[in-house]
Design a protein around this motif. Structure first.
Motif, PDB file in Angstrom:
ATOM      1  N   ASN A  94      -7.274  -1.866  -0.953  1.00 46.79           N
ATOM      2  CA  ASN A  94      -7.450  -1.203  -2.251  1.00 46.79           C
ATOM      3  C   ASN A  94      -8.879  -1.309  -2.773  1.00 46.79           C
ATOM      4  O   ASN A  94      -9.345  -0.409  -3.464  1.00 46.79           O
ATOM      5  N   LEU A  97     -10.851   1.780  -1.649  1.00 46.38           N
ATOM      6  CA  LEU A  97     -10.313   3.126  -1.854  1.00 46.38           C
ATOM      7  C   LEU A  97     -10.892   3.742  -3.116  1.00 46.38           C
ATOM      8  O   LEU A  97     -11.173   3.049  -4.088  1.00 46.38           O
ATOM      9  N   CYS A 100      -7.600   6.873  -5.270  1.00 46.29           N
ATOM     10  CA  CYS A 100      -6.216   6.630  -4.897  1.00 46.29           C
ATOM     11  C   CYS A 100      -6.041   5.121  -4.748  1.00 46.29           C
ATOM     12  O   CYS A 100      -7.015   4.374  -4.804  1.00 46.29           O
ATOM     13  N   LEU A 102      -3.140   1.913  -3.029  1.00 46.53           N
ATOM     14  CA  LEU A 102      -1.920   1.554  -2.321  1.00 46.53           C
ATOM     15  C   LEU A 102      -0.968   0.926  -3.330  1.00 46.53           C
ATOM     16  O   LEU A 102      -1.386   0.150  -4.192  1.00 46.53           O
ATOM     17  N   VAL A 111       0.441   5.598  -0.573  1.00 40.36           N
ATOM     18  CA  VAL A 111      -0.852   5.935  -1.157  1.00 40.36           C
ATOM     19  C   VAL A 111      -0.515   6.790  -2.368  1.00 40.36           C
ATOM     20  O   VAL A 111       0.296   7.713  -2.269  1.00 40.36           O
ATOM     21  N   ALA A 132      -6.101  11.585  -0.686  1.00 36.29           N
ATOM     22  CA  ALA A 132      -4.851  10.848  -0.503  1.00 36.29           C
ATOM     23  C   ALA A 132      -4.282  11.101   0.889  1.00 36.29           C
ATOM     24  O   ALA A 132      -3.802  10.179   1.559  1.00 36.29           O
ATOM     25  N   VAL A 135      -6.458   9.218   3.558  1.00 30.71           N
ATOM     26  CA  VAL A 135      -6.197   7.775   3.531  1.00 30.71           C
ATOM     27  C   VAL A 135      -4.831   7.471   4.131  1.00 30.71           C
ATOM     28  O   VAL A 135      -4.678   6.530   4.925  1.00 30.71           O
ATOM     29  N   ALA A 136      -3.825   8.265   3.784  1.00 29.08           N
ATOM     30  CA  ALA A 136      -2.474   8.044   4.313  1.00 29.08           C
ATOM     31  C   ALA A 136      -2.456   8.182   5.830  1.00 29.08           C
ATOM     32  O   ALA A 136      -1.879   7.343   6.535  1.00 29.08           O
TER      33      ALA A 136
END
Length: 162
Positions: A94, A97, A100, A102, A111, A132, A135-136
């Motif tokens: 986190n 990031l 966004c 977690l 996410v 998002a 990242v996912a």
């Protein structure tokens, strides 16, 4: 002169937010109607980005004026073993990031990105969804491999609302 000069700024209404999401799908070469969530309870869409499933919801806010855009992507289930190290890893991730975070919902790691739609412009919506989704797609396999966590699948948890 603002950064988003010349772009239509959302006043925060649900119809405006829906139109922006539909424009996002159009920009991606996708038909938004083919990606609508089958729900009478919420306004939303889904898409796949690599191995990640991404959900885009437009919700009426009780605490704020207008609509809220919520983007979520379930990654993995919290592993049965080594939970402390797993949660520590989520917190560490986190810190790097942007736009966004977690989070968990029950035993699902997601996410999430959320913001009121008032003042939202198309470029920002596109960026929030892309970020998002990116990242996912990056983290789902990484967390599954690192901790032996089970990858999320819609069939696994039918009826769970994110």
């Amino acid at each position: 002169m603002g950064f988003f000069q010349g772009q239509k700024v959302n006043q925060g209404t649900i119809p405006e937010a829906i139109a922006m999401v539909e424009t996002y799908f159009k920009h991606r070469g996708l038909n938004a109607e083919n990606h609508r969530l089958d729900s009478n309870e919420q306004i939303g869409w889904w898409l796949k980005e690599g191995s990640a499933e991404v959900y885009i919801l437009v919700q009426n806010s009780e605490n704020e004026t207008g609509a809220v855009l919520r983007i979520s992507s379930p990654l993995v289930l919290v592993p049965k073993d080594n939970k402390e190290a797993f949660y520590r890893r989520l917190l560490d991730l986190n810190t790097n990031l942007s736009s966004c975070a977690l989070a968990t919902h029950g035993n699902i790691v997601l996410v999430v990105s959320q913001r009121p739609t008032a003042g939202l412009v198309q470029e920002e919506l596109d960026e929030l969804v892309w970020n998002a989704a990116y990242v996912a797609d990056l983290l789902d396999n990484k967390l599954a491999d690192e901790f032996g966590a089970q990858m999320y699948s819609a069939e696994l948890l039918q009826g769970t609302r994110l």
